[in-house]
Structures are given as structure tokens and as C-alpha cells.
Design an enzyme around this catalytic site. Structure first.
Site, PDB file in Angstrom:
ATOM      1  CB  ILE A  14      31.465  -6.564  -3.052  1.00 14.91           C
ATOM      2  CG1 ILE A  14      30.591  -7.816  -2.945  1.00 14.91           C
ATOM      3  CG2 ILE A  14      32.622  -6.798  -4.006  1.00 14.91           C
ATOM      4  CD1 ILE A  14      29.301  -7.604  -2.227  1.00 14.91           C
ATOM      5  CB  SER A  36      43.532  -4.532  -3.954  1.00 17.17           C
ATOM      6  OG  SER A  36      42.844  -3.301  -3.991  1.00 17.17           O
ATOM      7  CE  LYS A  90      25.770  -8.687  -7.929  1.00 12.85           C
ATOM      8  NZ  LYS A  90      25.291  -7.355  -8.362  1.00 12.85           N
TER       9      LYS A  90
END
Length: 308
Positions: A14, A36, A90
């Protein structure tokens, strides 16, 4: 006015597909670093964890948390404690209650906490909201079905507790629903299908209503093969309104009245920059409450195992 210096935390699909280009296209925003364990970008400071980023990284003003929801609460708390603005992909967390302390932290620190619902920024959502505001709504049906192997390839976290399973895309539909309807809705019944080897549902059927008794139904499925379905159908006293392609296209009685390119994530970052300028927050938990109530009320059935 200087740009809002943003670090992306969690550099998965994403973040690569949506967040990178959105930040690049947003005036007043710049990507300053990535945190990351498994991915990085050339010529950009990279850190394995948010703790390393906050302790050793370049000057930043904000973080965009694109990690799985199970770890976002702790990461958001660390960022707020370090004086950073926080954007939450989200769903904003794995529970409703865990967000209350973050909201309080952001207010005390005068920093922004932005719980994003990207589907609300699809181009036909606001036209649909305006159309429904002047009509008597008779019924609503949501048909939200996609192939999890396309959209979440190899992502085992989505099947773990807190990963939400089919509600990861389903909450997108609920975020649109709670935006376009004039009155709040609540869940009255749910059927949840759990693969025998997973801790999150692969399909769900929901029944909802409002205080006036509006019938609302929703079908979510992660096993869709072929064309993907992200549709909301509303029967009203002056016609049938359909939102399709996840809120990109609006049609009334089959005639398209709104259709525009998808710029959902650009709108999110525009809003983030706007909020951070004053330290205001934007945290609407209505979609997540509906998911929580579906789990609370849901009748569970076991289905065949799912191979990630």
C-alpha cells in the site's frame, strides 16, 4: 511555509502503490525517510524500526503509519511522544478503545492524529451524499467482493487476530456508508465465515439499520474470482443511486452523473498537511465501531482452510 517532512513507517504494497506518489504530488509535503524491516528507497534515509527513525533519523515533522494495524498503537504513541504528527492508515487500530489514549496524547501535545478513510475521498462520494440529503432513502445494499490474493498477496497478518480479514476492505464500504447517510446506522446481526485455519473472517453478511428502521445489508467476500465488486446500491423515493468502483462512479437510474480519476490518497495528504498546520486532529471511529459490533454480534461458521 516549509514542507511537512514525512517519514513512511511500513513500506509494503500500500505504501509503494499509493503513499509514495501521493506525497510526491502534494504541495507542502515531502518524503524524508522510510522505516521498514524489509524495504527501502534509493537515496533516502532508511531505518529498520520507528524507534531507530526517531532516535537516529533526519529531522521529520510527521509519520505515516502503513504497518499492519496490530502494531500501530505503539508506533503512534512513540511518534506522538516524540512530538510528531501522525497519520494512521485504515483501519486506525485493532480496537476502538485503544485509540482514545492516542487522541488524548495528540491533544496534549498539540499534534495532529489523523485516522484516514481513503474511500471517503473517492470522487463520487460527496455527490452521493448531497443527492441523498434531499431524498427519502428506502433501502441500502453493499456488495463488496474482491480477491484477497490480488490485493494482499502473502500477507499473513490479515488472517491473525486484529488483522480484520475481509473487514480490511469491508471497512472501506462502511466508511463510505457512514459518510453518505444522513443518520447514524448500527449493526443488528452478522454472519461471519472463518476459514478453519485462520483467526479472521474471509466473508461476512451484515444487517444494519438506523433509528428510523432503514434496511441496510452488506455482503463482503475475499474469495471473488474475476471482476471485483465495490458497489453500494441505494433505493430512494426519487430513483436508484449506485456508487460503483469503490465510490469513483455515481449513477442515478443507470445514468452516470459523477465520474472522475482516483485521487483518494492525494486528498488524504492534502488534508494531513492542512491539519498539521494547526495541530488539529481528525479521528472518526464510526466505521471501526461497526466492524467491532459485527464481531461482537456475529454468528460464526467455519469454512474450508485458506492457503495464503
Amino acid at each position: 511555509m516549509t514542507d511537512l517532512r514525512i517519514a513512511i513507517v511500513g513500506f509494503g504494497k500500500i505504501a509503494r502503490d499509493q503513499h509514495l506518489s501521493a506525497i510526491a504530488a502534494t504541495p507542502g509535503a515531502t518524503l524524508a525517510a522510510v522505516a521498514s524491516r524489509n524495504a527501502s528507497l534509493p537515496d533516502l534515509p532508511h531505518f529498520a524500526t520507528i524507534e531507530e527513525l526517531l532516535e537516529q533519523g533526519p529531522p521529520i515533522d510527521a509519520v505515516s503509519l502503513c504497518t499492519p494495524p496490530q502494531v500501530r498503537r505503539a508506533q503512534a504513541a512513540a511518534a506522538l511522544a516524540a512530538g510528531k504528527h501522525v497519520m494512521l492508515e485504515k483501519p486506525p487500530g485493532t480496537s476502538v478503545a485503544e485509540l482514545d489514549p492516542l487522541i488524548a496524547m495528540a491533544a496534549d501535545a498539540k499534534r495532529t492524529l489523523f485516522a484516514t478513510w481513503h474511500s471517503r475521498h473517492a470522487p463520487a462520494v460527496e455527490p452521493a451524499r448531497a443527492w441523498l440529503a434531499t431524498r427519502r432513502i428506502k433501502s441500502v445494499h453493499i456488495n463488496w467482493k474482491e480477491d484477497v490474493r490480488i490485493w494482499h498477496p502473502g500477507q499473513a497478518w490479515i488472517w491473525e487476530p486484529g488483522g480484520l480479514g475481509v473487514f480490511d476492505p469491508g471497512v472501506n464500504a462502511l466508511s463510505i456508508l457512514t459518510r453518505i447517510l444522513p443518520r447514524p446506522v448500527f449493526v443488528t446481526a452478522a454472519e461471519l465465515a472463518f476459514p478453519s485455519n485462520c483467526q479472521a473472517p474471509i466473508a461476512a453478511n451484515l444487517t444494519l439499520t438506523d433509528l428510523a428502521g432503514l434496511p441496510v445489508t452488506a455482503e463482503f467476500d475475499f474469495r471473488q474470482i474475476g471482476p471485483q465488486s465495490w458497489d453500494i446500491l441505494v433505493e430512494a423515493d426519487q430513483g436508484q443511486m449506485t456508487l460503483s468502483r469503490g465510490g469513483r462512479i455515481m449513477a442515478v437510474d443507470g445514468k452516470v452523473v459523477a465520474d472522475a480519476p482516483d485521487e483518494e490518497y492525494r486528498e488524504l495528504y492534502h488534508r494531513f498537511v492542512e491539519l498539521a498546520a494547526t495541530g488539529a486532529s481528525d479521528v472518526d471511529l464510526a466505521p471501526l465501531r461497526l466492524v467491532a459490533d459485527a464481531f461482537l454480534l456475529g454468528r460464526r461458521t467455519l469454512v474450508e482452510p485458506f492457503v495464503v
